[in-house]
Scaffold this motif. Sequence first.
Motif, PDB file in Angstrom:
ATOM      1  N   VAL A 304       0.900  -0.963  -0.039  1.00  0.00           N
ATOM      2  CA  VAL A 304      -0.098   0.116  -0.041  1.00  0.00           C
ATOM      3  C   VAL A 304       1.142   1.302   0.017  1.00  0.00           C
ATOM      4  O   VAL A 304       0.405   2.459   0.069  1.00  0.00           O
ATOM      5  CB  VAL A 304      -0.856   0.067   1.261  1.00  0.00           C
ATOM      6  N   MET A 305       2.280   1.074  -0.104  1.00  0.00           N
ATOM      7  CA  MET A 305       3.155   2.248  -0.282  1.00  0.00           C
ATOM      8  C   MET A 305       3.001   2.932  -1.675  1.00  0.00           C
ATOM      9  O   MET A 305       2.475   2.086  -2.383  1.00  0.00           O
ATOM     10  CB  MET A 305       4.720   1.706  -0.135  1.00  0.00           C
ATOM     11  N   GLU A 306       3.153   4.057  -1.622  1.00  0.00           N
ATOM     12  CA  GLU A 306       3.113   4.918  -2.808  1.00  0.00           C
ATOM     13  C   GLU A 306       3.918   4.306  -3.983  1.00  0.00           C
ATOM     14  O   GLU A 306       5.047   4.153  -3.837  1.00  0.00           O
ATOM     15  CB  GLU A 306       3.275   6.275  -2.736  1.00  0.00           C
ATOM     16  N   HIS A 307       3.445   4.107  -5.035  1.00  0.00           N
ATOM     17  CA  HIS A 307       4.075   3.798  -6.404  1.00  0.00           C
ATOM     18  C   HIS A 307       3.425   4.383  -7.592  1.00  0.00           C
ATOM     19  O   HIS A 307       2.296   4.776  -7.508  1.00  0.00           O
ATOM     20  CB  HIS A 307       4.067   2.257  -6.295  1.00  0.00           C
ATOM     21  N   ALA A 308       4.161   4.503  -8.775  1.00  0.00           N
ATOM     22  CA  ALA A 308       3.764   5.420  -9.892  1.00  0.00           C
ATOM     23  C   ALA A 308       2.749   4.606 -10.559  1.00  0.00           C
ATOM     24  O   ALA A 308       2.190   4.983 -11.514  1.00  0.00           O
ATOM     25  CB  ALA A 308       5.040   5.721 -10.363  1.00  0.00           C
ATOM     26  N   CYS A 309       3.224   3.268 -10.886  1.00  0.00           N
ATOM     27  CA  CYS A 309       2.838   2.365 -11.740  1.00  0.00           C
ATOM     28  C   CYS A 309       1.739   1.429 -11.348  1.00  0.00           C
ATOM     29  O   CYS A 309       2.081   0.680 -10.520  1.00  0.00           O
ATOM     30  CB  CYS A 309       3.552   1.811 -12.733  1.00  0.00           C
ATOM     31  N   ASP A 310       0.569   1.398 -12.162  1.00  0.00           N
ATOM     32  CA  ASP A 310      -0.604   0.384 -11.294  1.00  0.00           C
ATOM     33  C   ASP A 310      -0.072  -0.883 -11.564  1.00  0.00           C
ATOM     34  O   ASP A 310      -0.371  -1.821 -10.730  1.00  0.00           O
ATOM     35  CB  ASP A 310      -2.101   0.602 -12.166  1.00  0.00           C
TER      36      ASP A 310
END
Length: 755
Positions: A304-310
């Motif tokens: 659930v950490m922020e990431h750029a690519c789904d």
Amino acid sequence: MPETGPVGEAWRATEAAVDAILGARHDDPFAVLGPHAVAAPAAAASHVLRAFVPGAASLALLRPGGEVALACRHPDGFFEALLPGPPPAPGYRLRAGGGAAFADPFGFGPCLGPLDDHLLREGTHTRLQERLGAHAVTHAGVAGTRFAVWAPRAGRVSVVGGFNGWDGRRHPMRRRPDSGIWEIFLPGLGAGAAYQYEIMAGEGPEAGRVLPLKADPLGFAAELRPGTASVVADPAPFAWGDAEWMAARAGRDALRAPLAIYEAHAPSWRRHPDGRFWHWDELAAALIPHVAGLGFTHIGLLPVMEHACDASWGYRPTGIFAPTARLGGPEGLARFVDAAHAAGIGVILDWVPAQVPPDAHGLARFDGAPLYERPDPRHGAEAGQGAATYDYGRPEVAAFLVSSALYWLHHFHADGLRVDAVSCMIHLDHGRPPGGWVANDDGGTADHDARGFLRRLNALVAQEAPGALMIAEEATDFPGVTAADGLGFTFKWNLGWAHDTLRYMAHDPLQRRWFHGLMNFGLLYAFDEAFILPLSHDAVAPGQGSLLGRMPRGDAGGPGQDEDWQRFANLRCYYGFMWAHPGKKLLFMGGEFGQWREWSEARELDWALLRDPRHQGVQALVRDLNRLHRAVPALHAGDRRAEGFQWIDPDDEMRSVLTWIRQDGDSLVAVLCNLTPVPRPDTRIGLPRTGRWREVLNTDSKVYGGSNLGNLGIVEAVPVPAFGLPASASVLLPPLATVYLMPDDAGGPEDVEQP
């Protein structure tokens, strides 16, 4: 460079200093801007005040008696003036032209101290999030936000955002040379502001180049993609209501407790009709009751950490302190965990310390050169991922990762972390081609830095977060992953078991006799580690197919059955086999009702399938398996002990039958698996005691969508030895089914008895 002019005008900044400020090239802007005491020509106490406000035609200092104009040194907006008296106290205000007054950031002293520098350098700071990152605080009596970032080789670092027009000239930060930390306090700025760091490389071939804007490595909130900025988080503490849960967790023996994890990718569990993500509160209202109703003990969330690519599913995080904005703010995650605990459900988070993704706004070459990652590109993550590995031997990087792990456990009350790609961390050559890795100093493949880091991390978690589970995704035969004198994890995913047994189940039942060893091989090492049996997202990822879709399709059965009946029967039989096998349980979402399509992060699960009684039957079986798992000690308490398991007959490959006993004290379960579509009447099995044995689970029951063959609820064991056991019984083994028998006087949950 000298910051003041010649004698007689010693208070004036040099042309070189002014030029560096204007061009955002000065590496110590606080030595130029703000108030500075000077010796005035008349020997009276005085000070010089300097400020840079791009575009301002005039600038004045606000004093109780009125405004004092500063002289314009450069038309681009550089002002300075020699003023009588001591320098003004922090918080003094300036006014540019006829605009609103503002407090000058360059009038404030440092927020951090020498102890912060020392602890970062030696790598013993385990709460870096309390010092680095963006914090809405009160400093010198003024409310604002404190920013701090580690970039030791930068020539200049500025914090930028809408509050300064994303202009890196406005708020260059103060360098702390002893640690490489840069800091600044921006008065008046509060929670919700989006920001990034503008960094000018200070060393090497890129020296003087302004890098792509960087998200905060310790940002606690983030913009929704495609935005890449960090967001100043609300500093208000969350009002937790789970004190009783946390106290009970600390005293729980995880190895002997039931553990059944429902693994979920939160952004694709459910979606709004227009494709929007559900937020945490919506998930709490639906996902938690779903998991609790099915009897799982924990929810395991993909990162659930922020990431750029789904499409990365979160496994290429760009912010390992920030919950993804896809699901709402950080406080939403806290509410979700609190609600789960209130429902008796633990929450385990996937955590990714194995790779530094190459995203330009992330950690890669953060200050113009490798910083968080190892400098040799052959120390990359697994082949084809385009990522580097963290430099686990660098104290500051180790402190950063330890702080991240503890942050999720402390700040969000997570009940454990599933550590991704441990194999890639501890083996220098894992997943890398020949020539694509670097041997250690001994010429071997062991990554000593990573192993040391994991040992220290697991020891700290055990000490600081009692009862929290540390789970390794480790795919090799490395010994001691869960040993106290090894890596110290609580559990290890048994990926070999999942690979072997799924491979077996994909075979046509008529051919399974030739692959019998795939089903019993796991018992040769089942007690070497504390294992979790994972039917995880990897098992249903694109290209793998769904669990139901991988089951073989047979001929149409009896009346009312189509040619897919064997697929459903195989899946139910396999679940019965899994839940009775030594090891804790994990099932990825969709598996609980037999999703046909393989999972995709781009859409929600196929919930409409639950209108079909066959899928309802799979779900009912999972519910009953979990109820038995929790209620019967033999099915969970001895998962780590070889004496809690005994084969009845592991070698009946000709009939593809497996039978065994699970035991813990007086708790007994006999498990019978018929892995072919042929009923096996009058099959004699050995049992450890005589008397009546209840058929407490039969995956062929009509309530699960089966043919309802069985033993009418009771088996009578007589004193006839068989298979080395003192008693035996003649039983009917239903087709493609798993049956559980328990002594009639052993008790057990009545609601799972079969018709």
